[in-house]
Design an enzyme around this catalytic site. Structure first.
Site, PDB file in Angstrom:
ATOM      1  N   LYS A 170      17.355   8.978  11.513  1.00 59.28           N
ATOM      2  CA  LYS A 170      17.806   9.811  12.564  1.00 59.28           C
ATOM      3  C   LYS A 170      19.092   8.978  13.162  1.00 59.28           C
ATOM      4  CE  LYS A 170      13.888  12.514  13.673  1.00 59.28           C
ATOM      5  NZ  LYS A 170      12.841  12.894  14.716  1.00 59.28           N
ATOM      6  N   GLU A 212       7.462  11.037   6.096  1.00 57.06           N
ATOM      7  CA  GLU A 212       7.915   9.742   6.568  1.00 57.06           C
ATOM      8  C   GLU A 212       7.207   9.337   8.089  1.00 57.06           C
ATOM      9  OE1 GLU A 212       9.673  12.439   6.193  1.00 57.06           O
ATOM     10  OE2 GLU A 212      10.678  12.914   8.046  1.00 57.06           O
ATOM     11  N   THR A 254       2.626   4.807  22.460  1.00 59.19           N
ATOM     12  CA  THR A 254       2.730   3.704  21.884  1.00 59.19           C
ATOM     13  C   THR A 254       2.166   3.218  20.291  1.00 59.19           C
ATOM     14  OG1 THR A 254       0.723   2.900  23.262  1.00 59.19           O
ATOM     15  CG2 THR A 254       2.838   2.319  24.231  1.00 59.19           C
ATOM     16  N   ARG A 255       2.678   2.413  19.605  1.00 54.26           N
ATOM     17  CA  ARG A 255       2.116   1.900  18.396  1.00 54.26           C
ATOM     18  C   ARG A 255       2.453   0.426  18.328  1.00 54.26           C
ATOM     19  NH1 ARG A 255       0.639   6.403  19.095  1.00 54.26           N
ATOM     20  NH2 ARG A 255       0.568   8.510  17.486  1.00 54.26           N
ATOM     21  N   ASN A 292       0.004   1.381  11.200  1.00 52.41           N
ATOM     22  CA  ASN A 292       1.549   2.094  10.809  1.00 52.41           C
ATOM     23  C   ASN A 292       2.567   0.878   9.951  1.00 52.41           C
ATOM     24  OD1 ASN A 292       3.696   3.432  10.684  1.00 52.41           O
ATOM     25  ND2 ASN A 292       3.246   4.504  12.424  1.00 52.41           N
ATOM     26  N   ALA A 307       7.106   7.002  11.879  1.00 49.42           N
ATOM     27  CA  ALA A 307       8.211   6.846  12.787  1.00 49.42           C
ATOM     28  C   ALA A 307       9.240   5.720  12.582  1.00 49.42           C
ATOM     29  CB  ALA A 307       7.413   6.487  14.104  1.00 49.42           C
ATOM     30  N   ALA A 309      -5.904   2.973  10.654  1.00 49.88           N
ATOM     31  CA  ALA A 309      -6.263   2.711  12.066  1.00 49.88           C
ATOM     32  C   ALA A 309      -6.765   4.334  12.279  1.00 49.88           C
ATOM     33  CB  ALA A 309      -5.224   2.146  12.872  1.00 49.88           C
ATOM     34  N   CYS A 310      -6.349   5.274  11.730  1.00 50.17           N
ATOM     35  CA  CYS A 310      -6.686   6.709  11.910  1.00 50.17           C
ATOM     36  C   CYS A 310      -8.358   6.714  11.912  1.00 50.17           C
ATOM     37  CB  CYS A 310      -6.031   7.589  11.045  1.00 50.17           C
ATOM     38  SG  CYS A 310      -4.207   7.943  11.402  1.00 50.17           S
ATOM     39  N   TYR A 333      -7.419  13.557   7.937  1.00 48.45           N
ATOM     40  CA  TYR A 333      -7.208  12.474   7.136  1.00 48.45           C
ATOM     41  C   TYR A 333      -7.971  11.143   7.568  1.00 48.45           C
ATOM     42  CZ  TYR A 333      -4.231   8.324   6.414  1.00 48.45           C
ATOM     43  OH  TYR A 333      -3.792   6.974   6.101  1.00 48.45           O
TER      44      TYR A 333
HETATM   45  P1  NAD Z   1       2.534   6.575  -0.133  1.00 47.45           P
HETATM   46  O1  NAD Z   1       2.537   8.032  -0.234  1.00 47.45           O
HETATM   47  O2  NAD Z   1       3.886   6.052  -0.351  1.00 47.45           O
HETATM   48  O3  NAD Z   1       1.530   6.172  -1.560  1.00 47.45           O
HETATM   49  C1  NAD Z   1       0.471   6.734  -1.898  1.00 47.45           C
HETATM   50  C2  NAD Z   1       0.760   7.038  -3.302  1.00 47.45           C
HETATM   51  O4  NAD Z   1      -0.466   7.788  -3.762  1.00 47.45           O
HETATM   52  C3  NAD Z   1       1.818   8.082  -3.639  1.00 47.45           C
HETATM   53  O5  NAD Z   1       2.775   7.517  -4.525  1.00 47.45           O
HETATM   54  C4  NAD Z   1       1.181   8.975  -4.473  1.00 47.45           C
HETATM   55  O6  NAD Z   1       1.728   9.803  -5.414  1.00 47.45           O
HETATM   56  C5  NAD Z   1      -0.064   8.604  -4.821  1.00 47.45           C
HETATM   57  N1  NAD Z   1      -1.198   9.466  -5.091  1.00 47.45           N
HETATM   58  C6  NAD Z   1      -1.766  10.416  -4.163  1.00 47.45           C
HETATM   59  N2  NAD Z   1      -2.579  11.084  -4.763  1.00 47.45           N
HETATM   60  C7  NAD Z   1      -2.660  10.405  -6.049  1.00 47.45           C
HETATM   61  C8  NAD Z   1      -3.636  10.917  -7.209  1.00 47.45           C
HETATM   62  N3  NAD Z   1      -4.475  12.195  -7.235  1.00 47.45           N
HETATM   63  N4  NAD Z   1      -3.531  10.166  -8.270  1.00 47.45           N
HETATM   64  C9  NAD Z   1      -2.812   8.868  -8.372  1.00 47.45           C
HETATM   65  N5  NAD Z   1      -1.790   8.614  -7.287  1.00 47.45           N
HETATM   66  C10 NAD Z   1      -1.848   9.656  -6.315  1.00 47.45           C
HETATM   67  O7  NAD Z   1       1.774   5.950   0.975  1.00 47.45           O
HETATM   68  P2  NAD Z   1       1.444   4.313   1.288  1.00 47.45           P
HETATM   69  O8  NAD Z   1       2.174   4.050   2.588  1.00 47.45           O
HETATM   70  O9  NAD Z   1       1.896   3.486   0.143  1.00 47.45           O
HETATM   71  O10 NAD Z   1      -0.022   4.164   1.604  1.00 47.45           O
HETATM   72  C11 NAD Z   1      -0.842   3.393   0.714  1.00 47.45           C
HETATM   73  C12 NAD Z   1      -2.322   3.637   1.202  1.00 47.45           C
HETATM   74  O11 NAD Z   1      -2.384   2.980   2.282  1.00 47.45           O
HETATM   75  C13 NAD Z   1      -2.807   5.039   1.323  1.00 47.45           C
HETATM   76  O12 NAD Z   1      -4.236   5.009   1.009  1.00 47.45           O
HETATM   77  C14 NAD Z   1      -2.685   5.277   2.758  1.00 47.45           C
HETATM   78  O13 NAD Z   1      -3.456   6.036   3.302  1.00 47.45           O
HETATM   79  C15 NAD Z   1      -2.865   3.981   3.335  1.00 47.45           C
HETATM   80  N6  NAD Z   1      -2.546   3.681   4.640  1.00 47.45           N
HETATM   81  C16 NAD Z   1      -1.198   3.621   4.903  1.00 47.45           C
HETATM   82  C17 NAD Z   1      -0.369   3.342   6.164  1.00 47.45           C
HETATM   83  C18 NAD Z   1       1.062   3.565   6.441  1.00 47.45           C
HETATM   84  O14 NAD Z   1       1.349   3.134   7.455  1.00 47.45           O
HETATM   85  N7  NAD Z   1       1.779   3.469   5.368  1.00 47.45           N
HETATM   86  C19 NAD Z   1      -1.314   3.284   7.094  1.00 47.45           C
HETATM   87  C20 NAD Z   1      -2.747   3.497   6.752  1.00 47.45           C
HETATM   88  C21 NAD Z   1      -3.128   3.642   5.654  1.00 47.45           C
HETATM   89  N1  GDD Z   2       6.779  10.664  12.004  1.00 47.78           N
HETATM   90  C1  GDD Z   2       7.643  10.633  13.151  1.00 47.78           C
HETATM   91  N2  GDD Z   2       8.957  11.297  12.928  1.00 47.78           N
HETATM   92  N3  GDD Z   2       7.058  10.435  14.170  1.00 47.78           N
HETATM   93  C2  GDD Z   2       7.921  10.429  15.258  1.00 47.78           C
HETATM   94  C3  GDD Z   2       8.935  10.643  15.262  1.00 47.78           C
HETATM   95  C4  GDD Z   2       9.831  11.307  14.233  1.00 47.78           C
HETATM   96  O1  GDD Z   2      10.963  11.783  13.865  1.00 47.78           O
HETATM   97  N4  GDD Z   2       9.849  10.751  16.557  1.00 47.78           N
HETATM   98  C5  GDD Z   2       8.798  10.415  17.450  1.00 47.78           C
HETATM   99  N5  GDD Z   2       7.680  10.039  16.648  1.00 47.78           N
HETATM  100  C6  GDD Z   2       6.297   9.626  17.085  1.00 47.78           C
HETATM  101  C7  GDD Z   2       4.924  10.761  16.722  1.00 47.78           C
HETATM  102  O2  GDD Z   2       5.176  11.665  17.526  1.00 47.78           O
HETATM  103  C8  GDD Z   2       4.013   9.677  17.063  1.00 47.78           C
HETATM  104  O3  GDD Z   2       3.705   9.781  18.470  1.00 47.78           O
HETATM  105  C9  GDD Z   2       4.623   8.128  16.771  1.00 47.78           C
HETATM  106  O4  GDD Z   2       6.192   8.326  16.629  1.00 47.78           O
HETATM  107  C10 GDD Z   2       4.230   7.727  15.421  1.00 47.78           C
HETATM  108  O5  GDD Z   2       4.140   8.705  14.503  1.00 47.78           O
HETATM  109  P1  GDD Z   2       3.937   8.396  12.851  1.00 47.78           P
HETATM  110  O6  GDD Z   2       4.474   6.841  12.369  1.00 47.78           O
HETATM  111  O7  GDD Z   2       4.168   9.650  12.047  1.00 47.78           O
HETATM  112  O8  GDD Z   2       2.541   8.391  12.894  1.00 47.78           O
HETATM  113  P2  GDD Z   2       1.187   7.483  13.782  1.00 47.78           P
HETATM  114  O9  GDD Z   2       1.572   5.808  14.129  1.00 47.78           O
HETATM  115  O10 GDD Z   2       0.596   8.180  14.725  1.00 47.78           O
HETATM  116  O11 GDD Z   2       0.005   7.548  12.349  1.00 47.78           O
HETATM  117  C11 GDD Z   2       0.527   6.585  11.065  1.00 47.78           C
HETATM  118  O12 GDD Z   2      -0.205   5.172  11.071  1.00 47.78           O
HETATM  119  C12 GDD Z   2      -1.593   5.491  11.013  1.00 47.78           C
HETATM  120  C13 GDD Z   2      -2.136   4.031  10.721  1.00 47.78           C
HETATM  121  O13 GDD Z   2      -1.727   3.498  11.968  1.00 47.78           O
HETATM  122  C14 GDD Z   2       0.110   7.573  10.076  1.00 47.78           C
HETATM  123  O14 GDD Z   2       1.230   7.166   8.840  1.00 47.78           O
HETATM  124  C15 GDD Z   2      -1.166   7.615   9.534  1.00 47.78           C
HETATM  125  O15 GDD Z   2      -1.202   8.120   8.308  1.00 47.78           O
HETATM  126  C16 GDD Z   2      -1.590   6.319   9.579  1.00 47.78           C
HETATM  127  O16 GDD Z   2      -3.131   6.044   8.896  1.00 47.78           O
END
Ligand code: NAD
Ligand code: GDD
Length: 410
Positions: free
Chosen positions: A203, A194, A224-225, A181, A196, A122-123, A152
Site C-alpha cells: 500500500k 497477504e 498489536t502483533r 506472523n 499485514a 499462533a492462531c 484455520y
Molecule cells: P503459503 O501460502 O505461501 O504456502 C503454502 C503452500 O502450500 C502454497 O504454495 C500452496 O499452494 C501449498 N498448498 C496448499 N494446499 C496444498 C495441497 N493440497 N498440496 C500441496 N500444496 C498445497 O504460506 P506460508 O506462509 O509459506 O505458510 C507455510 C505454512 O506455515 C502453512 O502451513 C501455514 O499455515 C503456516 N503458517 C504460516 C504463517 C505465516 O505467517 N506465513 C503463520 C503461521 C503458520
Molecule cells: N492482511 C492485512 N492487510 N492486515 C491488515 C491490513 C491489510 O491491509 N491493514 C491492517 N491489517 C491488520 C489486520 O486487520 C490485523 O489486525 C493485523 O493487521 C494482522 O493481520 P494479518 O497479518 O493478516 O494476520 P494476523 O496477524 O491476525 O494472523 C496471521 O498470523 C498468524 C500467525 O500469527 C495470519 O497469517 C494467520 O494465518 C497466521 O496463522
C-alpha cells in the site's frame, strides 16, 4: 549418503526458503506443491519438484506415499491459508488442510521417516487471552482450554494433536512449531492472502508510485502483533525439528508493535508520510498477540531476533521490484483488488481461472471432486511440464515484457 528431505508446500513463501536452505546444506530435496511450477515463489532446479494438482497435491494419499518413500525428514508446510482477509472469509477451506496433514503424517509413518515437522500457528491460542492490544505474551500452555481462531486455528490445533498421538502411539518423531506472523521477500504481497507486513509495504509502494499519498489500514491501527523475519523462521524450523522439544513451541518474534507502528516503519523506508484512513469493518483478528519466548530461549538460548525495521527494509525492497514490474502510476490502484473474497476460487494454482469447471461447484459448497486427480484441466492450462523444470521459468510482466523467475542457482 546425503539425507533426503521432503518439503510439502514448497511453492509457497516459507517452503521456498526452506528448500533453498536445505539445498545450501547439500541435502537431496523433494519439493511438492499443488501450484504449477510457474506459480512457485522460488523454483530450485536442484530439487526434485512435484508440481501441480496431479503430482503435487498432498491431499492425495498416493502423492504423499510417492513423495515420502525413502525420505529421512519430512517438513509439512502445505496449507490453504493467508492473512486475516483470507482466513476470516474461508473457514471451510482452511479446515480442508486437515487432508494434507493427515495424509502427509500417515505416509511419513508408513515410510518410516526419521523426523516429521508440522507448521502450526499462533492462531491456535485461546481468543480470550488476546482481547487486549497490551497483550501478555502467549506461552505454550495458553492454547488450552481450546478457543482458537475459528476455522484455520481449529484445524491447526487438531493437526498438532494428531502429531502428538502419532508420536505417542506409533513412535513417529513429530515436532510442531507455532509460527507467529512470518514476513520477508518471496511471499504473497497481493491478491487477498497477504498478511499485514506485505500488505502495508504494497500500500505504501502504491502511494509512492501513484503519487496519491493515502493509505487504508484495516481496523483502528491500535491492534498489536509481533512479526518474524523469514530467516529466523527457517533457522527455527530446523532447530526445533532436531531438538528434544516434544510439545508444540512458539516460533515468533517478541518485538511487539501496533499496526500503526508497522505503517510508520514502511513510511520511513519509503521516505514518505501518508494520510491514514481506517477501515473498521475489515477483518481484524485478535486485538493483541505476542510470542512468549521463555521456552525456546530455555531450550536453545536463542529466539527469532531480526529487528522488524531490518526485515521490513528487505521485504519492502523486494515487493517494490515486484510492484513496479507489474504496475505503473496509472494502474497502481489495481494492486488493491482481492481475488480471495468469500466464494472465490479456493484451490491455489488452479485459481484465477474463471473458465475452470470447479468454480460453480465450489460456490455451491464442498466440491464432489476435491481430489485433484479428478479435476478437469483448465481450458488455458499453464505450461508447467515437469520435464522443463531444469529451465528457468519465465512469467509475463507488464506490456508482455518477459520477466525472469527466481530460479535457485544451486
Ligand atoms: P503459503 O501460502 O505461501 O504456502 C503454502 C503452500 O502450500 C502454497 O504454495 C500452496 O499452494 C501449498 N498448498 C496448499 N494446499 C496444498 C495441497 N493440497 N498440496 C500441496 N500444496 C498445497 O504460506 P506460508 O506462509 O509459506 O505458510 C507455510 C505454512 O506455515 C502453512 O502451513 C501455514 O499455515 C503456516 N503458517 C504460516 C504463517 C505465516 O505467517 N506465513 C503463520 C503461521 C503458520
Ligand atoms: N492482511 C492485512 N492487510 N492486515 C491488515 C491490513 C491489510 O491491509 N491493514 C491492517 N491489517 C491488520 C489486520 O486487520 C490485523 O489486525 C493485523 O493487521 C494482522 O493481520 P494479518 O497479518 O493478516 O494476520 P494476523 O496477524 O491476525 O494472523 C496471521 O498470523 C498468524 C500467525 O500469527 C495470519 O497469517 C494467520 O494465518 C497466521 O496463522
Amino acid at each position: 549418503m546425503s539425507k533426503v528431505i521432503v518439503v510439502a508446500g514448497a511453492g509457497g513463501f516459507i517452503g521456498g526458503h526452506l528448500v533453498a536452505d536445505m539445498l545450501r546444506q547439500g541435502f537431496k530435496v523433494r519439493a511438492a506443491d499443488i501450484k504449477p511450477l510457474d506459480e512457485w515463489y522460488q523454483v530450485h532446479r536442484k530439487a526434485d519438484n512435484s508440481a501441480g494438482p496431479l503430482m503435487g497435491d498432498v491431499r492425495d494419499y498416493q502423492n504423499c506415499r510417492r513423495i515420502c518413500k525413502g525420505a529421512d525428514e519430512v517438513y509439512q508446510l502445505a496449507a490453504d491459508m493467508g492473512g486475516m482477509g483470507f482466513i476470516e472469509n474461508n473457514k471451510a477451506l482452511c479446515m480442508l488442510s486437515v487432508l494434507s496433514n493427515t495424509h502427509m503424517i500417515l505416509a511419513s509413518q508408513e515410510a518410516g521417516v526419521e523426523k516429521f515437522f508440522y507448521a502450526s500457528s499462533a492462531c491456535v491460542y485461546n481468543a480470550d487471552k488476546q482481547k487486549d492490544p497490551n497483550v501478555t505474551a502467549l506461552k505454550e500452555a495458553d492454547a488450552y482450554p481450546g478457543l482458537p481462531e475459528d476455522g484455520y486455528g481449529w484445524e491447526k490445533l487438531f493437526s498438532e494433536r494428531m502429531c502428538r498421538h502419532f508420536r505417542e502411539d506409533f513412535g513417529l518423531h513429530t515436532r510442531c512449531a507455532r509460527f507467529h506472523n512470518v514476513y520477508g521477500p518471496n511471499g504473497t504481497w497481493e491478491g487477498g492472502r497477504e498478511k499485514a507486513p506485505a500488505a502495508i509495504c504494497r500500500k505504501v509502494i502504491a502511494a509512492v508510485v501513484s503519487g496519491k499519498h493515502e493509505i487504508e489500514i484495516w481496523g483502528d491501527g491500535t491492534q498489536t502483533r509481533s512479526f518474524m523475519f523469514i530467516d529466523d523462521c527457517v533457522k527455527g524450523i530446523q532447530r526445533i525439528t532436531h531438538s528434544d522439544i516434544l510439545e508444540p513451541i512458539n516460533l515468533g518474534s517478541s518485538e511487539l508493535v501496533t499496526i500503526n507502528q508497522l505503517v510508520d516503519i514502511a513510511e520511513e523506508i519509503a521516505g514518505i508520510k501518508l494520510n491514514r484512513s481506517y477501515k473498521l469493518d475489515a477483518p481484524r483478528g485478535v486485538a493483541g498477540r505476542n510470542s512468549d519466548n521463555t521456552k525456546i530461549q530455555g531450550y536453545m538460548g536463542w529466539e527469532p531476533d531480526t529487528r522488524l525495521k531490518d526485515g521490513m527494509e528487505k521485504t519492502y525492497r523486494w515487493i517494490y521490484d515486484e510492484f513496479v514490474d507489474k504496475y505503473d502510476a496509472s494502474t497502481a490502484h489495481k494492486s488493491s483488488i482481492s481475488t480471495f473474497t468469500k466464494g472465490s476460487h479456493p484451490i491455489p494454482g488452479d485459481g484465477f481461472n474463471p473458465e475452470s469447471k470447479n468454480m460453480d461447484t465450489w460456490k455451491q459448497g464442498i466440491p464432489a471432486g476435491y481430489n485433484a486427480r479428478s479435476t478437469p484441466k483448465p481450458a488455458k492450462a499453464k505450461k508447467a511440464p515437469v520435464k522443463k523444470k531444469a529451465k528457468p521459468v519465465a512469467k509475463k510482466g507488464k506490456a508482455g515484457k518477459k520477466k525472469g523467475k527466481r530460479v535457485g542457482a544451486r
